[in-house]
Design an enzyme around this catalytic site. Structure first.
Site: not given
Ligand code: PBG
Length: 323
Positions: A216, A273, A232, A312, A247, A194, A204
């Site tokens: 992050k 997203s 990982e 989505y 991701k 990730k 968010r």
């Molecule tokens: C947080 C989390 C995130 C997403 C899924 N779980 C955002 C982040 O790590 O800040 C993102 C999903 C998306 O953007 O569709 N644990």
């Protein structure tokens, strides 16, 4: 000319016959966002066509998806700011919105596959995925919270638990807690690679979960790195993951392929997203053809090696019979 590759493209029948990548409802997982209240359905401004749903509307949405053959859902909560604290305690409280939503879906539609998200950020007053002290994200202290959260999800009926926090050792920690509480059949879909991505922005907004300070980057991976994903992946495999997730998806197709080629677990990819928002914005401007763009995006993610795609777009491609 002996070889004329165009012969295999000359008709629809032959093109379908030689098609290498297939996309079906069974590959898709739909992320759903839950909010407190009755009969609520509030569109996310940066994600046209995506809504925050109260539990009653969530059940309606799940039912209509099941009727289309879409059977897997990944749930995310929008939590009232007043309920958030430093340790995300609300996340494992019996009456937490999120746990009520899992129970409601599994009671009403036991055949639905419910994937749950384990991370502190939607419930944390700091907006981070881990416990924060003096501006630092503490790894091992976070594991304790994640363990409680995962157990609460399993008790509520989750089929697959998906830790999205990127703390070290969390897959093994969660596996151990699940097993010692009798949940040996609850799966773990690990957010394995990730990345610290700009493409989570609209999500968010949807959850009101943006970090209150900093970023992050001390836990999510650097977008510049590929080989690190193998570290990982190896750890998550050893620690007992059932799926490895990459991701975001579109900018990271090489990572999907790398993990698919180098591990034995099924690969999931999260079409996040920001990827959704880009497509919808271009479509709204008349700059891209919606059907062709979305099916090409999903097909590319499959072609790279993802078995499961969280997207989505999952419902609309089925409702419009695009696949
Ligand atoms: C947080 C989390 C995130 C997403 C899924 N779980 C955002 C982040 O790590 O800040 C993102 C999903 C998306 O953007 O569709 N644990």
């Amino acid at each position: 000319m002996l070889q004329r590759p165009r012969r295999n493209r000359k008709s629809e029948v032959i093109r379908e016959m030689v098609k290498e990548t297939h996309l079906t409802a069974s590959n898709l997982i739909l992320p759903l966002i839950i909010v407190e209240g009755d009969n609520k359905k509030v569109e996310v401004a940066s994600m046209p066509g995506v809504y925050r749903l109260s539990i009653d509307n969530l059940l309606r949405e799940v039912e209509s998806c099941l009727n289309l053959g879409l059977k897997a859902f990944d749930l995310f909560p929008n939590i009232d700011e007043a309920l958030k604290d430093k340790y995300a305690t609300i996340s494992y409280h019996e009456e937490c919105l999120y746990l009520r939503a899992i129970r409601a879906i599994k009671n009403r539609f036991p055949e639905a596959c419910v994937v749950t998200d384990v991370a502190m950020d939607p419930y944390s007053s700091d907006g981070h995925d881990g416990v924060v002290e003096n501006g630092e994200i503490l790894n091992d202290e976070t594991l304790e919270v994640l363990g409680k959260m995962a157990l609460a999800h399993a008790r509520s009926g989750a089929d697959i638990i998906a830790p999205s926090d990127m703390m070290d050792g969390r897959v093994g920690y969660i596996r151990n807690i699940l097993d010692s509480n009798g949940f040996t059949n609850v799966s773990i879909m690990s957010y394995c690679a990730k990345y610290a991505s700009a493409f989570y922005g609209p999500f968010r907004d949807a959850l009101d979960s943006a970090p209150k300070f900093g970023d992050k980057k001390t836990y999510q991976m650097n977008p510049a790195n590929q080989r690190e994903a193998l570290i990982e992946a190896t750890l998550d495999e050893q620690e007992g993951a059932d799926f490895l997730m990459v991701k975001p998806a579109l900018g990271y197709l090489d990572v999907i392929k790398l993990l698919n080629d180098n591990t034995h677990l099924p690969i999931a990819a999260y079409n996040v997203s920001g990827e959704y928002a880009m497509v919808k914005a271009a479509v709204q401007n008349g700059w891209l053809d919606e059907r062709r763009t979305i099916t090409e995006v999903l097909t590319s993610i499959r072609r790279a090696g993802a078995t499961a795609i969280l997207s989505y777009h999952a419902k609309e491609v089925l409702a419009n019979k695009w696949i």
